[in-house]
Design a protein around this motif. Structure first.
Motif, PDB file in Angstrom:
ATOM      1  N   PHE A   5     -34.641  32.363 -37.285  1.00 26.81           N
ATOM      2  CA  PHE A   5     -34.142  31.037 -36.909  1.00 26.81           C
ATOM      3  C   PHE A   5     -34.907  29.920 -37.607  1.00 26.81           C
ATOM      4  CE2 PHE A   5     -34.356  27.355 -34.051  1.00 26.81           C
ATOM      5  CZ  PHE A   5     -33.013  27.076 -33.893  1.00 26.81           C
ATOM      6  N   ALA A   6     -36.243  30.075 -37.700  1.00 23.75           N
ATOM      7  CA  ALA A   6     -37.067  28.982 -38.213  1.00 23.75           C
ATOM      8  C   ALA A   6     -36.902  28.773 -39.716  1.00 23.75           C
ATOM      9  CB  ALA A   6     -38.534  29.237 -37.892  1.00 23.75           C
ATOM     10  N   THR A   7     -36.578  29.841 -40.454  1.00 23.23           N
ATOM     11  CA  THR A   7     -36.520  29.686 -41.903  1.00 23.23           C
ATOM     12  C   THR A   7     -35.101  29.711 -42.446  1.00 23.23           C
ATOM     13  OG1 THR A   7     -36.805  32.067 -42.090  1.00 23.23           O
ATOM     14  CG2 THR A   7     -38.777  30.718 -42.317  1.00 23.23           C
ATOM     15  N   TYR A   8     -34.173  30.184 -41.654  1.00 21.14           N
ATOM     16  CA  TYR A   8     -32.836  30.374 -42.199  1.00 21.14           C
ATOM     17  C   TYR A   8     -31.812  29.973 -41.161  1.00 21.14           C
ATOM     18  CZ  TYR A   8     -29.130  32.545 -44.856  1.00 21.14           C
ATOM     19  OH  TYR A   8     -27.992  32.755 -45.574  1.00 21.14           O
ATOM     20  N   PHE A   9     -31.720  28.667 -40.962  1.00 16.65           N
ATOM     21  CA  PHE A   9     -30.908  28.161 -39.859  1.00 16.65           C
ATOM     22  C   PHE A   9     -29.496  27.855 -40.315  1.00 16.65           C
ATOM     23  CE2 PHE A   9     -29.324  24.356 -37.622  1.00 16.65           C
ATOM     24  CZ  PHE A   9     -29.198  24.913 -36.362  1.00 16.65           C
ATOM     25  N   SER A  10     -28.542  28.312 -39.550  1.00 18.03           N
ATOM     26  CA  SER A  10     -27.172  27.901 -39.768  1.00 18.03           C
ATOM     27  C   SER A  10     -26.655  27.290 -38.485  1.00 18.03           C
ATOM     28  CB  SER A  10     -26.317  29.107 -40.119  1.00 18.03           C
ATOM     29  OG  SER A  10     -24.962  28.774 -39.899  1.00 18.03           O
ATOM     30  N   PRO A  11     -26.090  26.104 -38.565  1.00 16.26           N
ATOM     31  CA  PRO A  11     -25.623  25.488 -37.320  1.00 16.26           C
ATOM     32  C   PRO A  11     -24.405  26.185 -36.731  1.00 16.26           C
ATOM     33  CG  PRO A  11     -25.099  24.090 -39.189  1.00 16.26           C
ATOM     34  CD  PRO A  11     -25.895  25.245 -39.727  1.00 16.26           C
ATOM     35  N   TYR A  57     -29.639  35.408 -31.593  1.00 16.25           N
ATOM     36  CA  TYR A  57     -30.635  36.485 -31.497  1.00 16.25           C
ATOM     37  C   TYR A  57     -31.331  36.771 -32.822  1.00 16.25           C
ATOM     38  CZ  TYR A  57     -28.797  37.479 -26.880  1.00 16.25           C
ATOM     39  OH  TYR A  57     -28.428  37.381 -25.570  1.00 16.25           O
ATOM     40  N   ARG A  58     -31.049  35.978 -33.835  1.00 14.88           N
ATOM     41  CA  ARG A  58     -31.649  36.232 -35.151  1.00 14.88           C
ATOM     42  C   ARG A  58     -33.158  36.085 -35.102  1.00 14.88           C
ATOM     43  NH1 ARG A  58     -27.622  35.464 -39.539  1.00 14.88           N
ATOM     44  NH2 ARG A  58     -29.425  35.679 -40.865  1.00 14.88           N
ATOM     45  N   SER A  96     -25.900  35.114 -33.654  1.00  8.99           N
ATOM     46  CA  SER A  96     -26.668  33.996 -34.221  1.00  8.99           C
ATOM     47  C   SER A  96     -27.754  33.490 -33.269  1.00  8.99           C
ATOM     48  CB  SER A  96     -25.754  32.865 -34.671  1.00  8.99           C
ATOM     49  OG  SER A  96     -24.742  32.634 -33.750  1.00  8.99           O
TER      50      SER A  96
END
Lengths: 198, 314
Positions: A80-86, A76-77, A74
């Protein structure tokens, strides 16, 4: 209700998954001439469970214990900017990967972006001699020049579909399902334990 | 799991779930900090401004380390080298910086409320790195992280905060957060160092009798005597303060066997605590707190910069 879409078909049941994993275990041993220098690293959240099953099979065949680790990508995705998971899971690689043959294990190979991220994550931890890729399902639609060395089953799919693996250890049932994807939804792995809530 | 905060300024707006999420992610970042390559590419391409208008060693350096370990670009800014000494207002400076397309501002200022104003003027996420006597949320988070790491949970702990309560921005964030997490809080200090209405702090107990309170405490949180803020001579001498409110080898006998000592730093050795307690191998968590500072600041940056589609589960 299954938020991943409606189930269209079950393309692998529990026994087919077992047989595929047994074959992949043999193929890994054959390709690497034994278990001497290999280590298995599974990608969270279901690749790590598949890696554990593979390690058990390799242990049963060769009588050796192969090092087993889990890798969280997570951080290294590339989205990050468009599909964020905490959610950030933990990476646990309790052995030195330098000079080893690392077999990365994942459930469904799709765009290849997860594997790209996993390779970057692995290289930050050390310098393996080589990296191989084992996946239970290859559903096509690659967006990067990545291919698997060991494949359980090739499942042709459309972009309007989601291919998901469920495993007994966390979902209460083992199966690979093809689901229809609602417009605008993205294909991604099922949240852990989703099946149990149904 | 959703995280719906744009800023980290007022920790009393954060629920127990929010705080737990930050501490859980901080725990994950521990692994990154223990690798040979202590860096991940997560925030590559994000620009963070560290605006420190007041001196700071550990807060500033740990923010910078946290940013670098997440691959942010950083701009350090503040003090006497900036245009504010040429008469530019702080908010004009902020607007100027925003023209560079920055993504987040970390603010430390000697005036309470400046982070709010910066947040309004800038339109980007803001982290309060300490404002006047108001709040210091990342300090409270690292304290909570340290307590949870040591005891497993914060709920049910009895935390005593000792010393200069009235001047403390650490209290402003730590007391509400401890209450949110279910801890019992006692504030301890001479009446001259208490705020005018100590009941507004939100603590469960307020006392000037350190020796009576000490045997009940799981966490003894010693505040620094802020010599630079003591114009009104609230106590006769530092020696007298040390005798009544210092945590000393002698006083350790009153502590619970597993009680720990925390301190936000910098230490005034010989005033609020002696060398023996500051360096106590079992009880002193002071250096663990410093390490936790990097972890919770990484977690805060990660969550506040985390995309536009908050709450999506992958």
């Amino acid at each position: 209700m299954n938020e991943g879409g409606n189930v269209k078909s079950v393309c692998m049941d529990e026994r087919e998954i077992d047989r595929s994993l047994t074959r992949i275990a043999h193929q890994i041993l054959e390709a690497n001439k034994g278990a001497g220098n290999i280590a298995l690293v599974g990608i969270v959240t279901r690749g790590d469970l598949l890696a554990k099953r593979l390690a058990e099979r390799i242990g049963a065949i060769e009588g050796v214990e192969v090092p087993l680790g889990r890798l969280d990508i997570s951080l290294y995705r590339d989205d990050f900017a468009t599909y964020f998971s905490p959610e950030v899971h933990s990476t646990q690689i309790p052995f030195d990967i330098d000079g080893k043959t690392i077999v990365l294990v994942d459930d469904v190979l799709f765009t290849g972006r997860t594997i790209r991220a996993a390779l970057d994550a692995l290289m930050d931890i050390g310098r393996p001699a080589c990296v191989q890729l084992a996946v239970l399902v290859d559903r096509g639609h690659r967006q990067l020049p990545i291919r698997a060395d060991f494949v359980g089953k090739n499942v042709p799919s459309s972009l309007e579909e989601n291919v998901r693996l469920f495993l007994d250890e966390v979902d209460g049932v083992s199966a690979v399902e093809i689901l229809s994807l609602a417009p605008g939804d993205r294909a991604h792995a099922a949240p852990i334990g989703e099946k149990e809530g149904e | 799991m959703a995280f719906n905060h744009r800023h980290l300024i007022d920790l009393s707006e954060y629920s127990a779930e929010d705080i737990t999420l930050i501490l859980d992610i901080a725990e994950r970042f521990r692994e990154v900090n223990e690798r040979r390559i202590k860096k991940v590419p997560t925030l590559k391409g994000y620009t963070v401004v560290n605006m420190f208008n007041e001196p700071s060693t550990r807060t500033r350096s740990s923010f910078e380390i946290a940013e670098k370990r997440l691959s942010c670009d950083t701009l350090n800014f503040g003090g006497s080298s900036t245009s504010t000494v040429k008469g530019e207002s702080l908010l004009d400076t902020v607007r100027t910086l925003c023209s560079y397309k920055i993504d987040l501002i970390v603010v430390r200022d000697k005036h309470a409320g400046v982070p709010y104003q910066v947040a309004q003027a800038s339109g980007v996420p803001v982290i309060d790195a300490g404002d006047g006597k108001h709040q210091h949320p990342t300090q409270a988070l690292l304290d909570l992280y340290t307590m949870r790491k040591r005891f497993g949970a914060i709920e049910g702990l009895h935390v005593g905060i000792v010393g200069d309560i009235g001047h403390s921005r650490v209290c402003g964030s730590l007391i509400p957060a401890l209450k949110t997490m279910g801890a019992e809080v006692t504030v301890i200090g001479p009446p001259t160092l208490m705020p005018a209405m100590p009941e507004l702090l939100g603590a469960d107990h307020v006392t000037s009798d350190f020796d009576a309170a000490l045997p009940q405490l799981d966490v003894v949180y010693m505040l620094r005597i802020q010599r630079e803020r003591l114009e009104g001579a609230p106590f006769p001498s530092l020696r007298e303060y040390n005798l009544l409110f210092g945590l000393t080898r002698e006083r350790e006998k009153l502590m619970k066997p597993d009680a720990i000592v925390c301190h936000p730093g910098p230490l005034n050795r010989g005033v609020e605590l002696d060398d023996y307690m500051a360096d106590h191998l079992e009880r002193s968590e002071i250096l663990d707190q410093v390490y936790a500072g990097v972890l919770v600041r990484m977690a805060s940056l990660y969550l506040l910069l985390g995309g536009t589609d908050h709450g999506v589960d992958a």
